[in-house]
Design an enzyme around this catalytic site. Structure first.
Site, short mmCIF file in Angstrom:
data_model
loop_
_atom_site.label_atom_id
_atom_site.label_comp_id
_atom_site.label_asym_id
_atom_site.label_seq_id
_atom_site.Cartn_x
_atom_site.Cartn_y
_atom_site.Cartn_z
N ARG A 48 0.86 -1.13 -0.20
CA ARG A 48 0.04 0.00 -0.02
C ARG A 48 1.04 1.17 -0.03
NH1 ARG A 48 -0.12 -2.27 5.20
NH2 ARG A 48 -1.60 -3.76 4.38
N GLY A 134 19.73 0.35 14.96
CA GLY A 134 19.07 1.35 14.15
C GLY A 134 20.10 2.32 13.42
N LYS A 205 20.11 -9.13 17.15
CA LYS A 205 21.08 -8.36 16.83
C LYS A 205 22.35 -8.43 17.58
CE LYS A 205 17.50 -4.59 16.75
NZ LYS A 205 16.80 -3.64 17.66
N1 LIG Z 1 10.71 0.28 12.84
C1 LIG Z 1 12.01 0.47 13.30
O1 LIG Z 1 12.22 1.51 14.08
C2 LIG Z 1 13.28 -0.48 12.80
C3 LIG Z 1 12.86 -1.57 12.13
N2 LIG Z 1 13.85 -2.44 11.38
C4 LIG Z 1 13.46 -3.36 10.62
O2 LIG Z 1 13.14 -2.75 9.37
C5 LIG Z 1 12.02 -3.65 8.80
C6 LIG Z 1 10.67 -2.91 8.38
O3 LIG Z 1 10.21 -2.76 9.60
P1 LIG Z 1 9.00 -1.41 9.75
O4 LIG Z 1 9.51 -0.25 8.66
O5 LIG Z 1 9.08 -0.90 11.12
O6 LIG Z 1 7.88 -2.22 9.68
P2 LIG Z 1 6.52 -1.69 8.80
O7 LIG Z 1 5.65 -2.70 9.20
O8 LIG Z 1 6.23 -0.11 9.33
O9 LIG Z 1 6.60 -1.87 7.27
C7 LIG Z 1 6.71 -2.92 6.43
C8 LIG Z 1 5.92 -2.76 5.12
O10 LIG Z 1 6.35 -3.65 4.35
C9 LIG Z 1 5.20 -4.21 3.77
N3 LIG Z 1 4.99 -5.53 3.30
C10 LIG Z 1 5.44 -6.54 4.15
N4 LIG Z 1 5.16 -7.67 3.37
C11 LIG Z 1 5.13 -7.26 2.02
C12 LIG Z 1 4.95 -7.76 0.85
N5 LIG Z 1 4.96 -9.27 0.88
N6 LIG Z 1 4.82 -7.28 -0.38
C13 LIG Z 1 4.63 -5.82 -0.03
N7 LIG Z 1 4.83 -5.26 0.82
C14 LIG Z 1 4.87 -5.87 2.26
C15 LIG Z 1 4.08 -3.76 4.94
O11 LIG Z 1 2.74 -3.68 4.17
C16 LIG Z 1 4.47 -2.56 5.33
O12 LIG Z 1 3.97 -1.44 4.83
C17 LIG Z 1 12.09 -4.82 9.58
O13 LIG Z 1 12.87 -5.83 9.27
C18 LIG Z 1 12.22 -4.27 10.81
O14 LIG Z 1 12.73 -5.37 12.22
C19 LIG Z 1 15.15 -2.25 11.86
C20 LIG Z 1 15.56 -0.93 12.67
C21 LIG Z 1 14.39 -0.12 13.22
N1 LIG Z 2 11.75 -3.15 17.32
C1 LIG Z 2 13.36 -2.52 17.12
C2 LIG Z 2 13.47 -1.88 15.97
C3 LIG Z 2 14.75 -1.48 15.59
O1 LIG Z 2 15.59 -2.40 15.41
C4 LIG Z 2 13.72 -1.83 18.35
O2 LIG Z 2 12.69 -1.40 19.02
O3 LIG Z 2 14.86 -1.71 18.51
NA NA Z 3 23.40 0.33 12.87
#
Ligand SMILES: NC(=O)C1=CN([C@@H]2O[C@H](COP(=O)(O)OP(=O)(O)OC[C@H]3O[C@@H](n4cnc5c(N)ncnc54)[C@H](O)[C@@H]3O)[C@@H](O)[C@H]2O)C=CC1
Ligand SMILES: N[C@@H](CC=O)C(=O)O
Ligand code: NA
Length: 440
Positions: A48, A134, A205
């Site tokens: 989306r 992060g 991590k």
């Molecule tokens: N949120 C954070 O602060 C951090 C997140 N991460 C990592 O980054 C990655 C993404 O996390 P977020 O952005 O927080 O998650 P999120 O849930 O906000 O975003 C993921 C997006 O991917 C889309 N998605 C999932 N499966 C899909 C598919 N098969 N086809 C198309 N779109 C699809 C979802 O609709 C969603 O919009 C994860 O691996 C998370 O562990 C790493 C560091 C920090």
């Molecule tokens: N869910 C994680 C996102 C970053 O890696 C956190 O809270 O640290």
């Molecule tokens: Na980092």
């Protein structure tokens, strides 16, 4: 001289995908100057749209695998999260000769060995700075900046959500679930927040950090994992009175017998720098034999802090894209990691040596303290401090104990015996204590 653009395909346009898209487009000019070539978004794969992102003029597909096969994409940025589809997506991109940047620690910790092998065979880069702490450039620091050192230990607050919860519970007396909901609304938590709360995310991590610091293969299945869900307000209060703060730490230490790899709540002295790391901030202390103690601090989660790391990886890819594969920095800092000789096996938790905080609820009867002390002494555990709270008529009396360092196996046996005493009610609450002494 400006080289030809590097064309990026962003898969997943949620918190981190949206942040990455916005940072890449907002700072495009500076990024192009740093990379000596433009880095452009060729395609976005997302279920989306993200209302925070202005994607007009960019090709958008609902099928992320289309990005992995698109011949006009040089680098696939995997930001969908999770294990299975993400693994298939990254492997498909590698098969199609694309470089990969990911923020997915679950993917790297669990499937990294296989992914790096495939990438090595294809001669492509897989970069994952955003996967640990992060926006803090801790992977680059460990892999490159500390390359001269034999690392002795590292200890870090590596889950932003968990630290956010502990901080707000302590400072504002708020309930666990209330603060967790706030961290979710801010985009910090994993899609399944038990990963944050039960320590799984921190263990992912730590697995990655340990591999890069000590030159061992990724071994997530051997990490000891305990979360923050059993830390109570009483423990936080008691720790404070004893001069400690409770932090959820990932710890990896080189010992004569092997490598410690453990994630759990930990009492640390208030004067340590890690004790002052609050909210969504992360910090990792690393001890190298040449450099001594170092500390890496910053935002551990959130859209743009994480995007900062993703884009830094894209810059590295842009600079290295024409370098012959075997001249590039190895994925996990050391080459030949699979052939590591096993001299650093991961230690089972029973063999860890640490100090302990124990909280017991006792029936107010003469001799209870003596019976508790006897059990500990029979296990060779010496007590550093003991506090028996004032008895209130008819109520159980809390006893707080701080022990000297002992083997976890002995503590497990002591706790088993304490819990079977008729004088002790309910489970014994145990939290490990680390001095994080820079001279140790
Ligand atoms: N949120 C954070 O602060 C951090 C997140 N991460 C990592 O980054 C990655 C993404 O996390 P977020 O952005 O927080 O998650 P999120 O849930 O906000 O975003 C993921 C997006 O991917 C889309 N998605 C999932 N499966 C899909 C598919 N098969 N086809 C198309 N779109 C699809 C979802 O609709 C969603 O919009 C994860 O691996 C998370 O562990 C790493 C560091 C920090
Ligand atoms: N869910 C994680 C996102 C970053 O890696 C956190 O809270 O640290
Ligand atoms: Na980092």
């Amino acid at each position: 001289m400006t080289l030809k653009p590097v064309r990026v395909g962003i898969c997943g346009l949620g918190t981190v995908g949206g942040g990455t898209f916005n940072v890449l487009t907002r700072n495009a000019d500076d990024i192009a100057r740093r990379a000596s070539r433009p880095i452009v978004v060729e395609q976005v794969g997302a279920r989306r749209d993200n209302p925070q992102c202005e994607t007009a003029g960019v090709k958008v597909t609902r099928d992320v695998f289309e990005v992995a096969r698109n011949p006009d994409v040089d680098v696939l940025v995997e930001l969908i999260g999770g294990y299975d589809v993400a693994r298939e997506l990254v492997m498909t991109a590698i098969e199609h000769g694309k470089h990969v940047v990911t923020a997915n620690k679950a993917l790297i910790a669990v499937h990294g060995n296989e992914i790096f092998q495939a990438a090595h065979e294809k001669g492509v880069i897989v970069a994952f700075e955003a996967a640990v702490a992060g926006g803090i450039p801790v992977i680059k620091s460990l892999r490159e900046g500390l390359g001269a050192n034999r690392i002795q230990w590292l200890a870090g607050i590596i889950n932003g959500t968990g630290n956010y919860i502990l901080t707000h519970m302590r400072d504002e007396g708020r309930a666990f679930d209330d603060v967790l909901a706030e961290a979710q609304a801010l985009g910090y938590a994993e899609s399944d927040p038990t990963f944050d709360v039960e320590g799984i995310d921190a263990a992912h991590k730590l697995t990655i950090l340990a591999s890069i610091a000590f030159g061992v293969p990724l071994q997530f299945d051997k990490a000891y994992t305990e979360g923050i869900s059993r830390v109570t307000a009483e423990d936080v209060e008691q720790a404070d009175q004893l001069g400690y703060v409770i932090k959820h730490l990932g710890i990896s230490k080189r010992t004569d017998n092997g490598l410690e790899l453990r994630v759990h709540p930990t009492l640390i002295p208030k004067e340590r720098l890690l004790a002052s790391v609050h909210g969504v901030k992360n910090a990792i202390a690393v001890m190298g034999d040449a450099v001594g103690p170092t500390l890496y601090y910053g935002a551990g989660a959130g859209a743009e802090p994480t995007a900062s790391a993703v884009v830094a990886d894209l810059l590295d890819v842009a600079r290295d894209i024409t370098t012959e594969h075997h001249y590039r920095v190895p994925y996990l800092a050391f080459s030949g990691i699979d052939e590591a000789d096993g001299s650093l096996p991961i230690l089972p938790m029973e063999d860890i040596v640490t100090a302990y905080y124990l909280r017991l609820l006792a029936v107010d009867r003469p001799g209870v303290l003596a019976r508790v002390a006897t059990i500990l002494s029979e296990q060779g555990i010496s007590i550093e401090a003991i506090i028996q709270k004032e008895a209130i008529e008819g109520e159980l009396v809390p006893i707080i104990l701080m022990t000297h360092r002992t083997r976890e196996q002995h503590m497990n046996e002591a706790i088993r015996q304490l819990e079977s005493l008729a004088d002790i009610a309910g489970p014994v609450n145990r939290i490990r204590v680390e001095s994080l002494d820079e001279n140790e």
